[in-house]
Design an enzyme around this catalytic site. Structure first.
Site, PDB file in Angstrom:
ATOM      1  N   THR A 216       1.431  -2.662 -60.036  1.00 51.56           N
ATOM      2  CA  THR A 216       2.761  -1.995 -60.510  1.00 51.56           C
ATOM      3  C   THR A 216       2.430  -0.262 -60.397  1.00 51.56           C
ATOM      4  OG1 THR A 216       2.570  -3.571 -62.257  1.00 51.56           O
ATOM      5  CG2 THR A 216       3.938  -1.415 -62.802  1.00 51.56           C
TER       6      THR A 216
ATOM      7  N   ASN B 161       3.003  -7.121 -59.292  1.00 53.34           N
ATOM      8  CA  ASN B 161       2.416  -7.952 -60.211  1.00 53.34           C
ATOM      9  C   ASN B 161       0.807  -7.167 -59.792  1.00 53.34           C
ATOM     10  OD1 ASN B 161       1.737  -8.623 -62.334  1.00 53.34           O
ATOM     11  ND2 ASN B 161       1.241 -10.758 -61.719  1.00 53.34           N
TER      12      ASN B 161
END
Ligand code: DON
Length: 578
Positions: free
Chosen positions: A389, A409
C-alpha cells in the site's frame, strides 16, 4: 520467449549504463525525459501547495501538475499512475484504493475504488477439503486478485473534479515507464529479495527481473507497462477494462488459474461515498467510510481517548500508551465483527461512533492491569440488524486537498505481472475473512461481515484522512501498513494536536500498535522507552519489537497559512512544495 529476449536486451542496456555510470543517468534526467529527477525543497514551508508521496519521482510529477495549473485531483491522478511505475510494490493500476477529497470551500467527498471479488468467487474458495485455509492461495497468483479498481477510480475522480486534460495526467507515467528511472537502494534490495518468487510466478520474465542483481541507480525500464498506460491515456476506462489490456488480463487469469472474467472487468465501477466525519476537540475528522474500517475505527479511537489529559501525561508516557493500547484493543475487536462492505452487510456506522457507545466500551478498562483480549469481545452498537500500500497527500493553490491510499495489498501484490501488459496484479482477496476466525496476512480476523461473496469488496484498514480545525483545512494524512494503518494515523494526529510536534516529527517518530488479537503491543525500536516498558510490563502488557510500521505522508497547514510536509523516513518518501 520474446519477453526473455527483450530482457536480455534491457540487461545489456543496463550494463552499458552501469559502465557509463552517472554521466548517462544525469544527462538523461537533465533532458527532462523520465520526467524529472528528484528535486529538493529550499524552504521548510510553502504557500502555494504541496505533495507528499512515497517516491521523489512521483512527488515531482505531482508538483509539476500543480504548477501547470492542475488542481489537487489532477495531481492525484498523475501521481497514482506515476507510482504504478516508480513504486511498483504498491503504486498500481492493478489494485485499488480510496480517495478523500475536501474542496477549498469545505465540500467533502470520498471515492471508493477498492477491488471487488469476481462473480465466480465463493465463500470457501481458499479452504482445503478439511475446511482449513490454504494460505498461499489468497496471497500469490491470479486467484488472489480482486477486480482492479484504480483506473476506474482515477477516471471517476477526473470526470468529477479534474481540470487538466486526461492525457496530460497519464503522460508523465508513460515517460517514466518508457525511459526508466533509477532505483533507490531500498528498491534495488527489495527487487533482489523478490527475484526467486518473481521468476517462479512469471516464468516468461518481467521487467522487474534482471540477470544478476539490481544495484542502486540502475534504470528500471518498463516498456510493456508504458504500452498499457498509453491505452489508458487514449481510451480512458475502456483502455483498461476492455480491449487489448482486458484481453491480456483475462489471458493471465487463464494461465494462472484466476477467476476474473471480461464481464467482471466491464462491470467494475468506482463509487462516490459520503465521508465519515467525527469531532475530536476543535478538530473535525473527514475520512473513509466502509468498505474501509479505517475511518470508523479512527474516530472510535480518538473518541476513546478524548476525555483523558493526554497533553498533561505527555508523549509516549506510560498512561498515554496504556490508554491508547486499551482503546485499540476494543476498536479492533469491533472491527473484526462489525465491519464489511456496506453494499453487502449492514455496518452499524453511527452506533459504533456514538459517544455513549465508545464511553461504555472504555468503561471495562482498569488502570492497574492490562485487559485480556480473550475477555474483550466486540460491543453491541445500535443499528445492527444481524449478526506494502502507499499513501499520498496533496494540497493545491486554491486550498483543495486530496488524501489517497492505494494498494496491491502485499508488497508487489500477487507477484504476477500481466504478460504483455506489464502491470502487477493485486492480492487483495486476502483482505476478506477467508474463514471466520482465521487470521489474514496482517493477523486480522473477521467473520460474516467480511466473508467472501461475488461482487463484494473486501474490508480494508486504509485510512486516508483530512482534518479541519475550527472549520478550516488543518491536515492531510494517511499511510500504508496493513492493520497498523489505523493506529499509525491515530498516533500521527495525536502527535500534532496533543504533543505539539511539527509534521515531520509527528511522521518520523516511532510508533506502537495493538490490534486486539494477537494480544501484543507491537513497538518499533525506540517507541517505548525502558521505564515505560517496565511499568507497562508490570501491569501485564506484552511488548513485542517490530520493524518499521507504515510510511505516513502528511501535510499540515500552519498558523500562518503555509504548508509543512511530513514524509516518512522509513521509505524514500518526499514532500515537495512551491
Ligand atoms: O486494505 C488494506 O487494509 C490492506 N490491503 C492494506 C495493505 C497495506 O497497507 C500493505 N502495506 N504495507
Amino acid at each position: 520467449m520474446q519477453q526473455i529476449i527483450r530482457h536480455r536486451l534491457v540487461s545489456k542496456e543496463r550494463l552499458f549504463l552501469k559502465v557509463n555510470g552517472f554521466v548517462l543517468i544525469a544527462a538523461f534526467l537533465l533532458s527532462g525525459c523520465a520526467g524529472s529527477g528528484p528535486v529538493k525543497n529550499s524552504k521548510s514551508t510553502y504557500r502555494n501547495g504541496m505533495v507528499v508521496t512515497a517516491s521523489p519521482f512521483a512527488s515531482k510529477v505531482g508538483l509539476d501538475i500543480l504548477k501547470k495549473g492542475g488542481n489537487a485531483v489532477d495531481a492525484a491522478v498523475a501521481i497514482q499512475f506515476a507510482l504504478a511505475v516508480v513504486y511498483p510494490n504498491a503504486g498500481n493500476i492493478g489494485g485499488g484504493g480510496f480517495m478523500v477529497y475536501r474542496a477549498a470551500a469545505g465540500e467533502t467527498n470520498t471515492l471508493d475504488f477498492r477491488e471487488k471479488a469476481g462473480a465466480a468467487a465463493s465463500r470457501d474458495m481458499y479452504l482445503d477439503q478439511s475446511g482449513a485455509p490454504i494460505v498461499d492461495k489468497s496471497l500469490y497468483g491470479p486467484l488472489a486478485s480482486g477486480i482492479p479498481g484504480s483506473v476506474a477510480g482515477m477516471v471517476a475522480a477526473h470526470q468529477k473534479y479534474g481540470k487538466l486534460p486526461w492525457a496530460k495526467l497519464v503522460e508523465p507515467a508513460i515517460l517514466l515507464a518508457r525511459k526508466g528511472f533509477p532505483l533507490s537502494a531500498q528498491q534495488a534490495n527489495e527487487l533482489n529479495g523478490l527475484a526467486a518468487q518473481l521468476q517462479q510466478l512469471n516464468p516468461d520474465g518481467t521487467a522487474l527481473l534482471k540477470t544478476g542483481k539490481w544495484a542502486p541507480q540502475d534504470l528500471l525500464i518498463q516498456e510493456e507497462l508504458a504500452g498499457t498506460l498509453e491505452q489508458i491515456r487514449d481510451h480512458g476506462k475502456a483502455g483498461f477494462y476492455e480491449g487489448k489490456v482486458a484481453d491480456q488480463l483475462i489471458a493471465e487469469m487463464k494461465r494462472g488459474g484466476g477467476i476474473l472474467t471480461k464481464s467482471d472487468l466491464q462491470q467494475y465501477e468506482a463509487v462516490w461515498r459520503k465521508a465519515i466525519t467525527g469531532a475530536y476537540k476543535q478538530y473535525q475528522i473527514i475520512t473513509m467510510p466502509p468498505p474501509s474500517s479505517g475511518g470508523i475505527a479512527l474516530i472510535q479511537l480518538l473518541k476513546s481517548v478524548e476525555p483523558y489529559p493526554l497533553k498533561r501525561w505527555g508523549y509516549q508516557q506510560d498512561s498515554t500508551v496504556q490508554l491508547m493500547v486499551e482503546a485499540e484493543r476494543r476498536v479492533y475487536a469491533d472491527r473484526a465483527t462489525h465491519l464489511g462492505d456496506p453494499d453487502f452487510y449492514q455496518v452499524p456506522t453511527q452506533g459504533l461512533m456514538a459517544d455513549q457507545y465508545v464511553k461504555d466500551r472504555m468503561s471495562s478498562f482498569n488502570w492497574s492491569k492490562a485487559s485480556l483480549s480473550s475477555a474483550v469481545k466486540a460491543g453491541e452498537p445500535k443499528g445492527k440488524e444481524h449478526e506494502e500500500t502507499t499513501h499520498f497527500s496533496i494540497v493545491d493553490q486554491a486550498g483543495n486537498a486530496v488524501s489517497v491510499t492505494t494498494t496491491l495489498n502485499g508488497s508487489y501484490g500477487a507477484v504476477v505481472l500481466v504478460k504483455g501488459a506489464g502491470f502487477l496484479l493485486n492480492n487483495e482477496m486476502d483482505d476478506f475473512s477467508v474463514k471466520p476466525g482465521a487470521p489474514n496476512m496482517y493477523g486480522l480476523i473477521g467473520g460474516e461481515a467480511n466473508a467472501i461473496a461475488p461482487g463484494k469488496r473486501m474490508l480494508s484498514s486504509m485510512t486516508p484522512c483530512i482534518l479541519e480545525k475550527d472549520g478550516k483545512l488543518f491536515m492531510v494524512v494517511g499511510t500504508p501498513g496493513g492493520s497498523t494503518i489505523i493506529t499509525s494515523v491515530f498516533q500521527t494526529i495525536l502527535n500534532v494536536v496533543e504533543f505539539d510536534q511539527n509534521m515531520q516529527q509527528a511522521v518520523s517518530n516511532k510508533r506502537f500498535h495493538h490490534q486486539w488479537l494477537p494480544d501484543l503491543v507491537y513497538a518499533e525500536k525506540g517507541a517505548i522507552d525502558s521505564l515505560t516498558r517496565l511499568k507497562l510490563e508490570s501491569k501485564g502488557y506484552k511488548i513485542e519489537p517490530r520493524g518499521p510500521m507504515g510510511r505516513v505522508d502528511a501535510i499540515l497547514k500552519t498558523k500562518d497559512g503555509s504548508y509543512q510536509g511530513g514524509a516518512d523516513p522509513r521509505g524514500d518518501d518526499q514532500w515537495l512544495g512551491w
